[in-house]
Each structure stands twice: as structure tokens, then as C-alpha cells.
Design an enzyme around this catalytic site. Structure first.
Site, PDB file in Angstrom:
ATOM      1  CG  ASP A   1       1.099  17.690  23.034  1.00 47.50           C
ATOM      2  OD1 ASP A   1       0.602  17.867  23.307  1.00 47.50           O
ATOM      3  OD2 ASP A   1       2.315  16.965  23.005  1.00 47.50           O
TER       4      ASP A   1
ATOM      5  CG  ASP B   1      18.589  12.414 -10.472  1.00 51.26           C
ATOM      6  OD1 ASP B   1      18.516  11.239 -11.349  1.00 51.26           O
ATOM      7  OD2 ASP B   1      18.044  13.243 -10.900  1.00 51.26           O
TER       8      ASP B   1
ATOM      9  CG  HIS C   1      -8.049   8.108   0.174  1.00 52.19           C
ATOM     10  ND1 HIS C   1      -6.662   8.343   0.066  1.00 52.19           N
ATOM     11  CD2 HIS C   1      -7.817   7.235   0.485  1.00 52.19           C
ATOM     12  CE1 HIS C   1      -6.387   7.079  -0.373  1.00 52.19           C
ATOM     13  NE2 HIS C   1      -7.113   6.023   0.172  1.00 52.19           N
TER      14      HIS C   1
ATOM     15  CE  LYS D   1      -4.141   6.529   3.360  1.00 51.92           C
ATOM     16  NZ  LYS D   1      -5.339   6.799   2.196  1.00 51.92           N
TER      17      LYS D   1
ATOM     18  CG  HIS E   1      -2.790   0.819   1.393  1.00 54.82           C
ATOM     19  ND1 HIS E   1      -2.781   2.122   2.250  1.00 54.82           N
ATOM     20  CD2 HIS E   1      -3.152   1.252   0.330  1.00 54.82           C
ATOM     21  CE1 HIS E   1      -3.448   2.426   1.911  1.00 54.82           C
ATOM     22  NE2 HIS E   1      -3.856   1.946   0.988  1.00 54.82           N
TER      23      HIS E   1
ATOM     24  CE  LYS F   1      -1.430   4.186  -1.331  1.00 56.28           C
ATOM     25  NZ  LYS F   1      -1.998   3.911  -0.316  1.00 56.28           N
TER      26      LYS F   1
END
Length: 480
Positions: A406, A229, A399, A401, A222, A224
Site C-alpha cells: 500500500d 558511536d 540484489h 530485497k 547473512h 549486514k
């Protein structure tokens, strides 16, 4: 239909030996497989869900467990430990306090060093992410490494493919790793990239033809990740699809991504290299990437890369979330599209709220999974009683996350706050100990509260129309 079932039962009754064999086999299957599930020492709700499924679905339950049941993946630990030892020159000493405890926890559970970033950009929604990504790829000189759960052959996917083709023709090494189940793009779609010298690979292709091996149906990447470079890194919650570009769809997902530079990119490179070597069997790839990744100066943003997956029993991202919540002194703000917490996470959130902290949870009003939506709502009652402020985002599908603790701790990445992300998926999130990022994330979440009415307890809901479906969804959620 009833008469046919009755005739079948009567036929079985006249052949007592066959009936005894079937009943005996069913009992043996329950004892053996049920004992195996209990010995795995999973959470009680997950264990109960599987035991009920096996008991109520004789023999078919075994097939379901064979395909979707929990598994552990063993990857080459020697190769992993050597490669990570080579990255220790990028490590920094953590300061004292709650952040230092979290960093030590993350290092112990992931094997990755604490590092730093020179610059961190919060990219909100697809337009910002895709424009920045295509611009950086256009200037790539040596390599572009990409890993995605979803890569669709639509306008967004075609634009990225064409950008990669152009760089591959210019001599840039392009490597693209996609999840076999999540990605809809075919090898034919990537024919121009392959013809230009690019490489593609699939993570965990199905193994249904090998009966002696359990298929990897539930164990997906899952993550990404993009590394350009060895200098620029991308990670977060966005995939490659038109569904996440608000310029193409008015109902595009609301999401959050990161663009980073500095020493932290070396760790992103390492994670990609491990996944690529695992998926392709290229054992020499880790050493090759280590030589190709340029050194970088330390930056001002203290950064810890968090990885977790079924190849580890430590649930590093889960522990980091729970540890950060326990370390809170003033506030805990969380955004997640899928909220199905375990006992430890639920205890941490409610304890923080009961202690008088400002605890807020932002979830979508309706997610892209009705089962997960019902499961999430089944937790609202306990959260509200404890004092957690729950908000439902209604403008679009939320979508992103993120976790804000604090005024200095932030976790942003691909992991949802649920069983699948914490235990089944290969995930990657980033822990920042930085006041500026905390301020920027707080402003973003505050702007989203304007589109998210607060949930109140109200009157008790009818048992059959709301509470019972939610309870069933909550019971089934560990199976997903």
C-alpha cells in the site's frame, strides 16, 4: 567400467552375509534417519527432497545430511531476554490497524521492541553506500561495530579496512564480525587493523575436526550491520566487495541499503552485541554495550527491527512478509534476487492477486545461481495465472530485497524471499510504517521497471528443455 561393476556385484553375491549386512544397514539407516526427518515437520517438498536423497545415495546421503541438513542453534536465552528487557525503554505504543498487528507479531517473534528513527536514507548502489559509510566512520569518536556476510580483500575491502585502522589508531574501539564461509578476507589481510588495536571475529567457523558435532556449514550470518558511536546505523543488502560498486565494475549488483539515526540504532546495536557475544563467548559484552550506547530522542519514522535465524522456530521475517501481504488493500510490490517461496508465502501472493490487488514481483533475469534462477521460474506459471505481474531486471544483477505494501508499509533488509533466508540464515530486515519511505521506495522500484520487461505466459515450453530442469531445481532448492 561396466565389467568392473559386474565383478564387484558378483563378489558380493558370493558373500551373502556381507550383502545382508549392507542391505540391512541401508534399511535401518533409511528408517531411523527418514523418521527423524519426517518428525521435524518441515514443508512436504523439503521432506521429500531429503528422503529421496537418502534413498538414492546410500550412506553418502547420511554424510550430506550431516553436513548440510537442517539444524537448530541454542543461544543463551537468559542473556538475550535480559538484554532485550533493558531495551524496552525505547519502545513505542503501536497505533491501531494493520501496522499494529504486524508490530505485535514482530515483537512476539523477535522479542525486540517497536522503536523509531529520526532519519532514514535509502542508499541505492554501492557508491552511495560506501561513500556515506566511510564518511561516517571518519568522524567516529568512540566505537565502530560491523557485521558482514561477505568481506572481500579487494579495493573496496582495503578502503574500509584502512578507514578502520585510522580510527583504531585514534583510540576508537573497532569490532568486526564476519561470516566464516562468506568472507574471503584473511586474518593476514586485517593485520594492520589488529596491530592498531581493532578486534575481528568469525561467525560459525567449520567444525569438521569434531566428528561428534555437526558442522555449521548451512547456518550463516547473512546480516549486514554497522553501528557508529551508537548514533548511526547501517543495514540492508550490500556486502563489502567490488562486485557491488558500480564505479569499479560495470556489472556491479543493483542493490539497496539503509542509513538510520534515532532510537532504532539502539536495537541494531543490541543485535550486533548478541551476535558478537555469541561468536566470541564474551558474556560481559552485552552489559558493556548497553552502557556505551547513548540515549536518543524519538523520531517521526515508526521502525521495527526484524531478526530471524536457526536459533528461533518462529521465522519472524517470513511471518512479517506473509502478514504484510495479507494486510494489503491496494498493492504489493516486491523485489528479490532469489525467489523460492514456501506454501504460506505463495498462497499470500496469489490470494492478493486473485483479490484484485496490484501485485508485482521484480527478480533478476539471470541471478548468480542458475539453480535458484530455474527454481524461481518454476513458480511463474502459477503467479501469472493468479494475476501477479512478474518482471525480470536485465540491466544488472538485481540484489535488493524490499517489500512495499500500500502507501505506508515497507520492509527492507538482508533477507531474500526463499527457504535459506527464512530458515537457515541469520537475517535482519527493517519494517517501516511511514508514508514518506513508502513513496521513496515506490519511485525506486518504478525506475527499475524501466529495465525489466514483463514476463508473459506465452506458449507452453518443452518438457525436457525447460519444465523438467525447473521442476528438479524446485525440488532441490530446499536442500540449499
Amino acid at each position: 567400467m561396466f565389467e568392473a561393476v559386474q565383478r564387484a556385484w558378483e563378489a558380493l553375491a558370493t558373500t551373502p552375509h556381507l550383502l545382508a549386512v549392507l542391505v540391512g544397514g541401508w534399511l535401518l539407516y533409511l528408517v531411523v534417519l527418514g523418521g527423524w526427518i519426517v518428525l521435524q515437520k518441515r514443508e512436504p517438498v523439503a521432506t521429500l527432497s531429503w528422503l529421496l536423497g537418502l534413498a538414492l545415495l546410500p550412506y553418502l546421503g547420511f554424510l550430506i545430511y550431516h553436513v548440510f541438513g537442517p539444524q537448530k542453534i541454542r543461544r543463551n536465552r537468559l542473556r538475550r531476554s535480559r538484554s532485550r528487557a533493558a531495551m524496552q525503554n525505547s519502545a513505542l505504543d503501536a497505533e491501531d490497524g494493520e501496522a499494529a498487528e504486524l508490530v505485535r507479531l514482530a515483537q512476539a517473534t523477535t522479542g525486540l521492541p517497536v522503536t523509531s528513527s529520526a532519519q532514514v536514507d535509502l542508499l541505492v548502489d554501492g557508491a552511495a553506500k560506501y561513500d556515506a559509510l566511510l564518511g561516517d566512520i571518519a568522524h567516529a569518536e568512540h566505537h565502530v561495530h560491523l557485521e558482514y556476510y561477505i568481506y572481500e580483500p579487494d579495493r573496496t575491502g582495503a578502503a574500509l579496512r584502512d578507514a578502520l585502522v585510522e580510527r583504531a589508531r585514534a583510540g576508537v574501539r573497532v569490532r568486526l564480525l564476519m561470516d566464516f564461509v562468506g568472507s574471503g578476507a584473511s586474518r593476514r589481510f586485517f593485520a594492520p587493523l589488529l596491530d592498531a588495536g581493532g578486534e575481528i571475529a568469525w561467525f560459525h567457523p567449520m567444525r569438521f575436526g569434531r566428528i561428534w558435532q555437526r558442522p555449521w556449514t548451512n547456518l550463516r550470518t547473512h546480516r549486514k550491520i554497522v553501528v557508529i558511536d551508537g548514533r548511526i546505523g547501517y543495514t540492508g543488502g550490500m556486502n563489502i566487495t567490488d562486485e557491488q560498486d558500480e564505479r569499479l565494475r560495470t556489472d556491479a549488483y543493483r542493490d539497496l541499503h539503509l542509513r538510520m539515526t534515532g532510537k532504532s540504532v539502539r536495537v541494531l546495536q543490541l543485535v550486533f552485541a548478541e551476535d558478537w557475544a555469541y561468536a566470541t563467548g564474551r558474556r560481559d559484552f552485552l552489559a558493556e554495550v548497553e552502557q556505551q550506547t547513548p540515549p536518543a530522542d524519538a523520531g517521526p519514522v515508526r521502525t521495527q527491527i526484524l531478526t530471524s535465524g536457526p536459533d528461533s522456530t518462529w521465522e519472524a521475517i517470513h511471518r512479517a512478509h506473509v502478514g504484510a501481504i495479507h494486510a494489503a488493500r491496494e498493492r504489493v510490490w516486491m523485489t528479490t534476487p532469489y525467489f523460492v517461496p514456501g506454501e504460506a508465502a505463495m498462497m499470500a501472493l496469489t490470494s492478493a492477486a486473485l483479490s484484485g490487488l496490484d501485485v508485482r514481483l521484480l527478480v533478476p533475469r539471470v541471478s548468480d545461481s542458475w539453480l535458484v534462477t530455474l527454481a524461481a521460474r518454476s513458480y511463474f506459471g502459477q503467479l501469472l495465472v493468479a494475476g501477479v505481474k512478474v518482471y525480470e531486471y536485465r540491466s544488472r544483477m538485481l540484489h535488493s530485497k524490499s517489500l512495499l505494501v500500500d502507501d505506508h508499509l515497507a520492509i527492507i533488509g538482508s533477507a531474500n524471499f526463499d527457504h535459506r533466508s527464512f530458515r537457515l540464515n541469520f537475517e535482519l530486515s527493517v519494517l517501516f510504517d511511514d508514508a514518506d519511505i513508502a513513496v521513496r521506495l515506490a519511485r525506486l522500484i518504478e525506475s527499475e521497471f524501466a529495465h525489466a520487461p514483463r514476463v508473459h505466459r506465452g506458449r507452453p515450453r518443452p518438457l525436457l528443455t525447460a519444465r523438467l530442469p525447473e521442476a528438479l531445481a524446485r525440488l532441490c532448492s530446499p536442500l540449499l
